[in-house]
Design a protein around this motif. Sequence first.
Motif, PDB file in Angstrom:
ATOM      1  N   GLU A 285       1.639  -1.140   0.001  1.00  0.00           N
ATOM      2  CA  GLU A 285       1.787  -2.023  -1.151  1.00  0.00           C
ATOM      3  C   GLU A 285       2.962  -1.573  -2.022  1.00  0.00           C
ATOM      4  N   VAL A 286       2.999  -0.297  -2.342  1.00  0.00           N
ATOM      5  CA  VAL A 286       4.077   0.211  -3.196  1.00  0.00           C
ATOM      6  C   VAL A 286       5.426   0.082  -2.494  1.00  0.00           C
ATOM      7  N   GLU A 287       5.462   0.455  -1.226  1.00  0.00           N
ATOM      8  CA  GLU A 287       6.720   0.362  -0.497  1.00  0.00           C
ATOM      9  C   GLU A 287       7.169  -1.092  -0.328  1.00  0.00           C
ATOM     10  N   GLY A 288       6.203  -2.012  -0.316  1.00  0.00           N
ATOM     11  CA  GLY A 288       6.543  -3.430  -0.288  1.00  0.00           C
ATOM     12  C   GLY A 288       7.222  -3.870  -1.574  1.00  0.00           C
ATOM     13  N   TRP A 289       6.742  -3.345  -2.702  1.00  0.00           N
ATOM     14  CA  TRP A 289       7.400  -3.653  -3.981  1.00  0.00           C
ATOM     15  C   TRP A 289       8.826  -3.121  -3.980  1.00  0.00           C
ATOM     16  N   PHE A 290       8.999  -1.907  -3.464  1.00  0.00           N
ATOM     17  CA  PHE A 290      10.338  -1.329  -3.399  1.00  0.00           C
ATOM     18  C   PHE A 290      11.270  -2.236  -2.597  1.00  0.00           C
ATOM     19  N   LYS A 291      10.811  -2.651  -1.430  1.00  0.00           N
ATOM     20  CA  LYS A 291      11.648  -3.460  -0.539  1.00  0.00           C
ATOM     21  C   LYS A 291      12.020  -4.792  -1.184  1.00  0.00           C
ATOM     22  N   THR A 292      11.060  -5.397  -1.879  1.00  0.00           N
ATOM     23  CA  THR A 292      11.294  -6.700  -2.499  1.00  0.00           C
ATOM     24  C   THR A 292      12.439  -6.651  -3.507  1.00  0.00           C
ATOM     25  N   VAL A 293      12.567  -5.534  -4.230  1.00  0.00           N
ATOM     26  CA  VAL A 293      13.600  -5.429  -5.275  1.00  0.00           C
ATOM     27  C   VAL A 293      14.825  -4.656  -4.787  1.00  0.00           C
ATOM     28  N   GLY A 294      14.935  -4.479  -3.461  1.00  0.00           N
ATOM     29  CA  GLY A 294      16.145  -3.902  -2.899  1.00  0.00           C
ATOM     30  C   GLY A 294      16.234  -2.396  -2.929  1.00  0.00           C
ATOM     31  N   LEU A 295      15.098  -1.711  -3.112  1.00  0.00           N
ATOM     32  CA  LEU A 295      15.090  -0.250  -3.093  1.00  0.00           C
ATOM     33  C   LEU A 295      14.724   0.263  -1.700  1.00  0.00           C
ATOM     34  N   THR A 296      15.225   1.411  -1.375  1.00  0.00           N
ATOM     35  CA  THR A 296      14.942   2.041  -0.085  1.00  0.00           C
ATOM     36  C   THR A 296      13.891   3.128  -0.271  1.00  0.00           C
ATOM     37  N   SER A 297      12.779   3.011   0.444  1.00  0.00           N
ATOM     38  CA  SER A 297      11.699   3.997   0.327  1.00  0.00           C
ATOM     39  C   SER A 297      12.086   5.307   0.995  1.00  0.00           C
ATOM     40  N   ARG A 298      11.645   6.389   0.373  1.00  0.00           N
ATOM     41  CA  ARG A 298      11.754   7.715   0.951  1.00  0.00           C
ATOM     42  C   ARG A 298      10.337   8.229   1.210  1.00  0.00           C
ATOM     43  N   PRO A 299      10.172   9.284   2.016  1.00  0.00           N
ATOM     44  CA  PRO A 299       8.818   9.775   2.300  1.00  0.00           C
ATOM     45  C   PRO A 299       8.045  10.106   1.031  1.00  0.00           C
ATOM     46  N   ALA A 300       6.824   9.606   0.960  1.00  0.00           N
ATOM     47  CA  ALA A 300       5.972   9.834  -0.204  1.00  0.00           C
ATOM     48  C   ALA A 300       5.367  11.242  -0.158  1.00  0.00           C
ATOM     49  N   VAL A 301       4.964  11.722  -1.328  1.00  0.00           N
ATOM     50  CA  VAL A 301       4.320  13.033  -1.454  1.00  0.00           C
ATOM     51  C   VAL A 301       2.848  12.803  -1.783  1.00  0.00           C
ATOM     52  N   SER A 302       1.954  13.449  -1.049  1.00  0.00           N
ATOM     53  CA  SER A 302       0.510  13.311  -1.274  1.00  0.00           C
ATOM     54  C   SER A 302      -0.044  14.628  -1.789  1.00  0.00           C
ATOM     55  N   LEU A 303      -0.780  14.550  -2.910  1.00  0.00           N
ATOM     56  CA  LEU A 303      -1.374  15.736  -3.530  1.00  0.00           C
ATOM     57  C   LEU A 303      -2.876  15.508  -3.666  1.00  0.00           C
ATOM     58  N   PRO A 304      -3.653  15.910  -2.653  1.00  0.00           N
ATOM     59  CA  PRO A 304      -5.103  15.644  -2.661  1.00  0.00           C
ATOM     60  C   PRO A 304      -5.824  16.392  -3.776  1.00  0.00           C
ATOM     61  N   GLY A 305      -6.785  15.684  -4.410  1.00  0.00           N
ATOM     62  CA  GLY A 305      -7.627  16.282  -5.440  1.00  0.00           C
ATOM     63  C   GLY A 305      -9.082  16.002  -5.141  1.00  0.00           C
ATOM     64  N   LYS A 306      -9.926  16.210  -6.128  1.00  0.00           N
ATOM     65  CA  LYS A 306     -11.373  16.029  -5.937  1.00  0.00           C
ATOM     66  C   LYS A 306     -11.920  15.153  -7.059  1.00  0.00           C
ATOM     67  N   PRO A 307     -12.153  13.862  -6.786  1.00  0.00           N
ATOM     68  CA  PRO A 307     -11.927  13.147  -5.525  1.00  0.00           C
ATOM     69  C   PRO A 307     -10.619  12.364  -5.486  1.00  0.00           C
ATOM     70  N   LEU A 308      -9.848  12.376  -6.567  1.00  0.00           N
ATOM     71  CA  LEU A 308      -8.658  11.530  -6.613  1.00  0.00           C
ATOM     72  C   LEU A 308      -7.450  12.230  -5.992  1.00  0.00           C
ATOM     73  N   THR A 309      -6.691  11.478  -5.213  1.00  0.00           N
ATOM     74  CA  THR A 309      -5.443  11.973  -4.645  1.00  0.00           C
ATOM     75  C   THR A 309      -4.281  11.373  -5.423  1.00  0.00           C
ATOM     76  N   VAL A 310      -3.389  12.223  -5.889  1.00  0.00           N
ATOM     77  CA  VAL A 310      -2.193  11.774  -6.586  1.00  0.00           C
ATOM     78  C   VAL A 310      -1.079  11.569  -5.568  1.00  0.00           C
ATOM     79  N   MET A 311      -0.429  10.422  -5.656  1.00  0.00           N
ATOM     80  CA  MET A 311       0.697  10.104  -4.784  1.00  0.00           C
ATOM     81  C   MET A 311       1.981  10.055  -5.615  1.00  0.00           C
ATOM     82  N   ILE A 312       3.059  10.472  -4.988  1.00  0.00           N
ATOM     83  CA  ILE A 312       4.383  10.282  -5.588  1.00  0.00           C
ATOM     84  C   ILE A 312       5.205   9.479  -4.591  1.00  0.00           C
ATOM     85  N   TRP A 313       5.449   8.225  -4.927  1.00  0.00           N
ATOM     86  CA  TRP A 313       6.272   7.346  -4.091  1.00  0.00           C
ATOM     87  C   TRP A 313       7.707   7.419  -4.593  1.00  0.00           C
ATOM     88  N   ILE A 314       8.635   7.530  -3.669  1.00  0.00           N
ATOM     89  CA  ILE A 314      10.037   7.754  -4.005  1.00  0.00           C
ATOM     90  C   ILE A 314      10.886   6.642  -3.407  1.00  0.00           C
TER      91      ILE A 314
END
Length: 324
Positions: A285-314
Amino acid sequence: MFFEVSEEDAVEGVLTGLRAAAEPTRLRLLHLLSQGELTVTELTQILGQSQPRVSRHLKLMCEAGLLDRFPEGAWVFYRLAAKGNGATLARHLLDLLPAADPVLALDQQRLTAIRGSRAERAQSYFSANASRWDEIRSLHVDDAEVEKALLGIFAGRSVRDLVDMGTGTGRVLEVLGPRVERATGIDLSREMLSVARANLERAGLGNCMVRQGDITQLPLPAATADAVTIHQVLHYAADPAAVVAEAARVLEPGGRLAVIDFAPHDLEILRDQHAHRRLGFENAEVEGWFKTVGLTSRPAVSLPGKPLTVMIWIAEKPVQGALA
């Protein structure tokens, strides 16, 4: 020579700036506003002069490009100009002021008192609302780990202008501010901006500022930032894609965007009690938003927590003619 313009325009610019600053009170104002942003009310308290008189001085120096003016609701904040010929001239004038001047020293004492009062008000607000942030923080990875990852995303990049959308308490500015030339945080909440200003002043980050504004309609021209961050904001947004589109608008070619938010989860309590509109986001979903506005996605960073996982989309805005 200060200016890369025609000789005639350069001379006129210098003369305009000098005329605007050539008055004792205006030099005092330049000295005060070189240390951060202040309102007319705060400046009148420091200077001991009437509001109309102080406002007149400020108006003349803004017109000459020595100061920047930022409306925020019923308030207006002023600070030394960040860019342009007037900013260069103002800094040269400040270098000429005597450090031991007794009038400037008294101004400094009064400025310190006003900053202390501002910090107390901000802390009172934050203390009254801290449980909201503390409860959510306990559900995911430690903030220090997120901040370390964020620093890594911008490591090795020479960032001139950072924009932090939905800056809240200004924490992203505190983390990245020492590594960028200039940084601006945008938020709609005046209470949050008060907290952020106090935090930035305490950290001594004079290169960082905050502004009131809607993150779906940033008060910034297009292609003016080479770094944009959106930290834990999209799950509150009615239209997250519009926020990403606005980030892409202000990002210049070659610039980098970092979006920090949650991976999908099922904690309905965050929706019911903490006003979250979305319970996390899928990568696609996030990478789709990037593509729609002409941005190029880079590998995302995943930081697992308990229970929430924080993502960093680039994402990055491609330079015209360059390969993605």
